[in-house]
Write an enzyme that holds these catalytic residues in place. Structure first.
Site, PDB file in Angstrom:
ATOM      1  N   HIS A   1      -6.640   0.101   3.434  1.00  0.00           N
ATOM      2  CA  HIS A   1      -5.985  -0.169   2.157  1.00  0.00           C
ATOM      3  C   HIS A   1      -6.102   1.074   1.268  1.00  0.00           C
ATOM      4  O   HIS A   1      -6.908   1.960   1.536  1.00  0.00           O
ATOM      5  CB  HIS A   1      -6.600  -1.406   1.514  1.00  0.00           C
TER       6      HIS A   1
ATOM      7  N   HIS B   1       0.830  -1.200   0.000  1.00  0.00           N
ATOM      8  CA  HIS B   1       0.000   0.000   0.000  1.00  0.00           C
ATOM      9  C   HIS B   1       0.869   1.256   0.000  1.00  0.00           C
ATOM     10  O   HIS B   1       0.592   2.221   0.723  1.00  0.00           O
ATOM     11  CB  HIS B   1      -0.925   0.006   1.212  1.00  0.00           C
TER      12      HIS B   1
HETATM   13  C1  LIG Z   1      -1.100  -7.347  -4.728  1.00  0.00           C
HETATM   14  C2  LIG Z   1      -1.775  -6.095  -4.262  1.00  0.00           C
HETATM   15  C3  LIG Z   1      -2.906  -6.187  -3.472  1.00  0.00           C
HETATM   16  C4  LIG Z   1      -3.548  -5.040  -3.045  1.00  0.00           C
HETATM   17  N1  LIG Z   1      -4.718  -5.168  -2.370  1.00  0.00           N
HETATM   18  C5  LIG Z   1      -5.450  -4.066  -2.117  1.00  0.00           C
HETATM   19  C6  LIG Z   1      -6.740  -4.186  -1.560  1.00  0.00           C
HETATM   20  O1  LIG Z   1      -7.238  -5.291  -1.316  1.00  0.00           O
HETATM   21  N2  LIG Z   1      -7.436  -3.045  -1.325  1.00  0.00           N
HETATM   22  C7  LIG Z   1      -6.922  -1.806  -1.592  1.00  0.00           C
HETATM   23  O2  LIG Z   1      -7.576  -0.813  -1.321  1.00  0.00           O
HETATM   24  N3  LIG Z   1      -5.684  -1.671  -2.108  1.00  0.00           N
HETATM   25  C8  LIG Z   1      -4.956  -2.773  -2.410  1.00  0.00           C
HETATM   26  N4  LIG Z   1      -3.735  -2.636  -2.987  1.00  0.00           N
HETATM   27  C9  LIG Z   1      -3.211  -1.288  -3.233  1.00  0.00           C
HETATM   28  C10 LIG Z   1      -3.897  -0.536  -4.355  1.00  0.00           C
HETATM   29  O3  LIG Z   1      -4.325  -1.418  -5.352  1.00  0.00           O
HETATM   30  C11 LIG Z   1      -2.925   0.508  -4.928  1.00  0.00           C
HETATM   31  O4  LIG Z   1      -2.496   1.380  -3.899  1.00  0.00           O
HETATM   32  C12 LIG Z   1      -3.525   1.385  -6.005  1.00  0.00           C
HETATM   33  O5  LIG Z   1      -4.259   0.599  -6.916  1.00  0.00           O
HETATM   34  C13 LIG Z   1      -2.424   2.138  -6.741  1.00  0.00           C
HETATM   35  O6  LIG Z   1      -2.960   2.937  -7.760  1.00  0.00           O
HETATM   36  P1  LIG Z   1      -2.017   3.872  -8.644  1.00  0.00           P
HETATM   37  O7  LIG Z   1      -2.879   4.599  -9.589  1.00  0.00           O
HETATM   38  O8  LIG Z   1      -1.132   4.661  -7.767  1.00  0.00           O
HETATM   39  O9  LIG Z   1      -1.026   2.906  -9.406  1.00  0.00           O
HETATM   40  P2  LIG Z   1      -1.280   1.659 -10.365  1.00  0.00           P
HETATM   41  O10 LIG Z   1      -2.663   1.167 -10.241  1.00  0.00           O
HETATM   42  O11 LIG Z   1      -0.157   0.735 -10.110  1.00  0.00           O
HETATM   43  O12 LIG Z   1      -1.138   2.270 -11.833  1.00  0.00           O
HETATM   44  C14 LIG Z   1       0.075   2.581 -12.445  1.00  0.00           C
HETATM   45  C15 LIG Z   1      -0.030   2.203 -13.908  1.00  0.00           C
HETATM   46  O13 LIG Z   1       0.996   2.827 -14.642  1.00  0.00           O
HETATM   47  C16 LIG Z   1       1.582   1.893 -15.522  1.00  0.00           C
HETATM   48  N5  LIG Z   1       2.950   2.353 -15.752  1.00  0.00           N
HETATM   49  C17 LIG Z   1       3.930   2.539 -14.840  1.00  0.00           C
HETATM   50  N6  LIG Z   1       5.044   3.016 -15.429  1.00  0.00           N
HETATM   51  C18 LIG Z   1       4.761   3.151 -16.737  1.00  0.00           C
HETATM   52  C19 LIG Z   1       5.509   3.602 -17.860  1.00  0.00           C
HETATM   53  N7  LIG Z   1       6.774   4.003 -17.747  1.00  0.00           N
HETATM   54  N8  LIG Z   1       4.912   3.611 -19.075  1.00  0.00           N
HETATM   55  C20 LIG Z   1       3.620   3.204 -19.220  1.00  0.00           C
HETATM   56  N9  LIG Z   1       2.871   2.768 -18.182  1.00  0.00           N
HETATM   57  C21 LIG Z   1       3.435   2.746 -16.957  1.00  0.00           C
HETATM   58  C22 LIG Z   1       1.476   0.578 -14.781  1.00  0.00           C
HETATM   59  O14 LIG Z   1       1.584  -0.531 -15.623  1.00  0.00           O
HETATM   60  C23 LIG Z   1       0.106   0.704 -14.131  1.00  0.00           C
HETATM   61  O15 LIG Z   1      -0.928   0.267 -14.974  1.00  0.00           O
HETATM   62  C24 LIG Z   1      -3.035  -3.771  -3.395  1.00  0.00           C
HETATM   63  C25 LIG Z   1      -1.882  -3.677  -4.163  1.00  0.00           C
HETATM   64  C26 LIG Z   1      -1.260  -4.820  -4.605  1.00  0.00           C
HETATM   65  C27 LIG Z   1      -0.044  -4.684  -5.452  1.00  0.00           C
END
Ligand SMILES: Cc1cc2nc3c(=O)[nH]c(=O)nc-3n(C[C@H](O)[C@H](O)[C@H](O)COP(=O)(O)OP(=O)(O)OC[C@H]3O[C@@H](n4cnc5c(N)ncnc54)[C@H](O)[C@@H]3O)c2cc1C
Ligand SMILES: *[C@@H]1O[C@H](CO)[C@@H](O)[C@H](O)[C@H]1NC(C)=O
Ligand SMILES: *[C@@H]1O[C@H](CO)[C@@H](O)[C@H](O)[C@H]1NC(C)=O
Ligand SMILES: *[C@@H]1O[C@H](CO)[C@@H](O)[C@H](O)[C@H]1NC(C)=O
Ligand SMILES: *[C@@H]1O[C@H](CO)[C@@H](O)[C@H](O)[C@H]1NC(C)=O
Ligand SMILES: *[C@@H]1O[C@H](CO)[C@@H](O)[C@H](O)[C@H]1NC(C)=O
Ligand SMILES: *[C@@H]1O[C@H](CO)[C@@H](O)[C@H](O)[C@H]1NC(C)=O
Length: 601
Positions: free
Chosen positions: A580, A536
């Protein structure tokens, strides 16, 4: 929402190129398929949780063309994203970035695997689907530190958090009474949320615990009411059809044809155009061997690469701490010392308790056949057990009284500790492969004990000028005394829970840590030997007040010192929530979407 207008240009693209239409948005499988001559108003880097929201919301204005560039494939090509119970099969596959931290001193020099979703929807396409808003203190602290009243709990809950939530009955239409408080839920938003549960004798035992040990473990009717403290029934981002709801299914698949999504394409840098600080250009390539291409946004670039990808793209672009960029050989365009700094994550440690309670094992293939056919059975849930537990340590708990540490939470409505149940089984939990197995092969209740509010801070730092190489990632896990002190209390608290009278004849002492591990030093040694990040992470491109001397983005999500460039993902959160992270990311991304749309409408 209205998604009726199909743009002429896009229609043209349809007929000329045989693009694959798998979602509401138009998906292009590689850079060569991208239509010529389309001018994009917004380019979004990363089609993950935050990026998907921004794409969907900006796309509601059919006058705007939006391009999302995502490194991984479409979620629709990954079946295991759909049945909740298959979520454990997604890490360590082609849709995982497979990050690893550098050796962590606080973890006895171990490196920790750090899985992140690499596909449309990002982590929301492969996470555990637990649906937690955090506490009202979390939102009020973010609002205070950032200097934006709109982020207060009382402002967010009836507006933007409501916009996120589409509460429905679970696929088996099980009674919700006694499981949730309907008054804190709403039905008209985007992301489906439900409270499915399985029937297992452990349910009643835990509820009994809330009576026997009501002070430490009170019953909590709904953990999403702003004060998540106690034992509650879990809630998930799962829809009425027992399928995962993600930013890809809830926003991108609902978007209109003015939203273009380029998958399997890696963004190497954002580029300045016109002058040195106006970053509306994006450089990308299918892979390290392919020719790099560029696109310029008419209005803005939004970076949503997540807590690792976002600082990496910024640093590669010359936006970062001057001496560190120079040391690795990247030309500095904006000296922004906080980029990649203040990375933090919650700490989790496995505990195993010997038990005679019926196990939760099932036959995976039979369960999948059942899910396929009737949307019932074990795979309608991501885990095997149904509760989540939050404990707030009292003021006189050792970390604060004897040891004199400051309370790291945002206030009295916030827990310090979470317990999540994994399973009751003789098999090791899928999430903890680097943990030593219990000595006797017996059946154990397996839980993760979590310190929700560590104060340790780490960083994301470039290791080379090659944008395809993973950066060096560190959470500095358990480097602060208060962080391990609270973990220790978590171990003790879990042991107290299982000493409730109701468990007298069915739960017998800990297997991990072993029963003879009792002193603070012994508990610390155990914790350091097994702990890992709870996945997280936040903070690596933190949002701060306009006049703060630190931070990466301002309260409007703009990268300080630049124009045309914003960040919308978990990296902007300056603190983790008391739960989370996905709901806070959805909430922040909704806020960003309002601010961006308002500026250009
Ligand atoms: C295994 C796991 C279980 C989890 N379980 C929960 C849960 O049960 N409940 C909850 O609330 N949270 C959970 N989380 C946490 C939550 O899912 C994340 O905090 C949140 O989804 C992150 O969102 P974000 O937009 O920051 O990043 P992300 O959703 O990671 O999005 C980033 C995106 O950018 C893309 N990207 C990165 N770099 C590049 C690049 N250079 N070029 C092109 N594309 C790129 C990636 O591929 C990805 O699609 C979990 C996380 C994980 C990993
Ligand atoms: C992650 O690791 C797995 C297993 O080692 C591998 O199959 C997969 O291709 C890797 N992911 C990426 C994006 O390289
Ligand atoms: C660069 O251009 C942007 C927009 O075109 C403008 O807002 C910004 O002030 C300019 N910066 C400099 C240093 O000229
Ligand atoms: C990290 O965050 C704290 C506030 O929580 C701030 O005081 C500090 O300056 C930040 N450090 C960097 C390098 O940004
Ligand atoms: C379930 O459905 C998926 C997708 O259609 C298919 O790949 C899989 O083989 C099915 N599994 C079983 C056990 O029916
Ligand atoms: C950094 O690069 C060096 C030299 O290529 C390599 O040995 C090291 O493992 C890299 N570190 C990380 C954290 O990737
Ligand atoms: C606990 O007992 C085990 C097995 O008997 C032993 O190996 C271990 O050193 C003991 N640990 C402590 C902290 O006493």
């Amino acid at each position: 929402m209205l998604f009726s207008t199909v743009k002429f240009r896009t229609l043209l693209a349809f007929t000329l190129l045989s693009v694959q239409i798998t979602t509401g948005a138009v998906v292009f499988q590689n850079p060569d398929e991208l239509p010529q001559g389309v001018e994009y108003d917004f380019v979004i880097v990363g089609g993950g949780t935050g990026g998907g929201v921004v794409a969907g919301r900006l796309g509601e204005n059919t006058n705007w063309n939006i391009l999302v560039i995502e490194a991984g494939p479409s979620n629709e090509d990954v079946f295991a994203t759909r049945p909740p119970g298959l979520c454990r099969e997604l890490p360590k596959t082609r849709v995982d970035w497979n990050y690893t931290t550098i050796p962590q001193e606080g973890l006895n020099g171990r490196s920790a695997a750090y899985t992140r979703g690499r596909m449309l929807g990002g982590c929301s396409s492969h996470n555990g689907m637990v649906y937690t808003r955090g506490s009202k203190d979390d939102w009020n602290r973010w609002a205070r530190v950032i200097g934006d009243e709109a982020l207060n709990w009382d402002n967010m809950l009836p507006t933007l958090l409501k916009k996120v939530e589409r509460w429905t009955e679970d696929s088996e239409n099980q009674p919700e009474q006694g499981h949730i408080d309907p008054s804190v839920h709403t039905h008209d938003g985007t992301v489906s949320a439900t409270a499915p549960y399985s029937n297992h004798p452990f349910n009643e035992m835990l509820i009994e615990t809330t009576k026997e040990l009501s002070e430490e473990f009170p019953f909590k009717l709904d953990m999403n009411d702003g004060r998540p403290i106690g034992i509650a029934w879990n809630q998930f981002t799962i829809d009425h059809n027992a399928e995962r709801s993600s930013s890809a299914t809830a926003y991108v698949e609902k978007a209109g044809k003015n939203v273009h999504v380029l998958v399997n394409t890696y963004v190497t840098r954002v580029l300045s155009v016109e002058n040195g600080t106006d970053f509306r250009g994006v450089e990308f390539a299918a892979d390290a061997q392919s020719q790099r291409k560029q696109v310029v946004a008419k209005k803005e670039v939004i970076v949503s690469g997540g807590i690792i990808g976002t600082p990496q793209v910024l640093l590669n672009s010359g936006i970062g701490k001057r001496d560190e960029l120079e040391a690795v050989g990247v030309k500095v365009l904006v000296d922004s010392p906080s980029v990649g700094k203040n990375l933090t994550d919650q700490v989790s440690a496995l505990m195993l308790f010997q038990t005679t309670i019926q196990d939760t094992d099932y036959d995976r293939d039979a369960a999948l056949a059942q899910w396929n056919e009737t949307r019932t059975g074990p795979l309608v849930l991501p885990g095997h057990l149904n509760h989540i537990i939050y404990v707030r340590l009292p003021e006189d708990a050792a970390p604060f009284s004897e040891l004199g540490f400051t309370d790291p939470t945002g206030g009295d409505n916030s827990p310090h500790i979470e317990f999540v149940f994994s399973q009751i089984s003789s098999q090791p939990p899928a999430t903890a492969t680097d943990v030593p197995l219990p000595p006797s092969g017996g059946v154990t209740i397996q839980i993760l004990a979590v310190n929700l509010h560590p104060i340790s801070r780490g960083s994301v730092v470039l290791n080379s000028t090659d944008p395809f190489e993973h950066p060096a990632i560190s959470f500095n896990m358990l480097s602060e005394g208060v962080d391990i002190a609270i973990m220790r209390e978590a171990m003790k608290s879990a042991r107290r829970m299982y000493s409730a009278p109701v468990f007298k004849n069915s739960v017998f002492g800990t297997v991990l840590p072993a029963a003879n591990v009792t002193t603070d030093d012994e508990l610390d040694a155990y914790i350091r030997s097994v702990a890992s990040p709870f996945l997280h992470g936040v903070g690596s491109a933190a949002m701060s007040a306009r006049d703060a001397g630190w931070g990466v983005v301002d309260p409007d999500f703009r990268v300080k010192g630049t124009s045309g460039l914003r960040i919308v993902d978990a990296s902007v959160l300056p603190y983790v929530p008391s739960g989370h992270t996905q709901v806070p990311v959805y909430g922040f991304a909704e806020r960003a979407s309002v601010l961006i749309a308002r500026m250009w409408e």
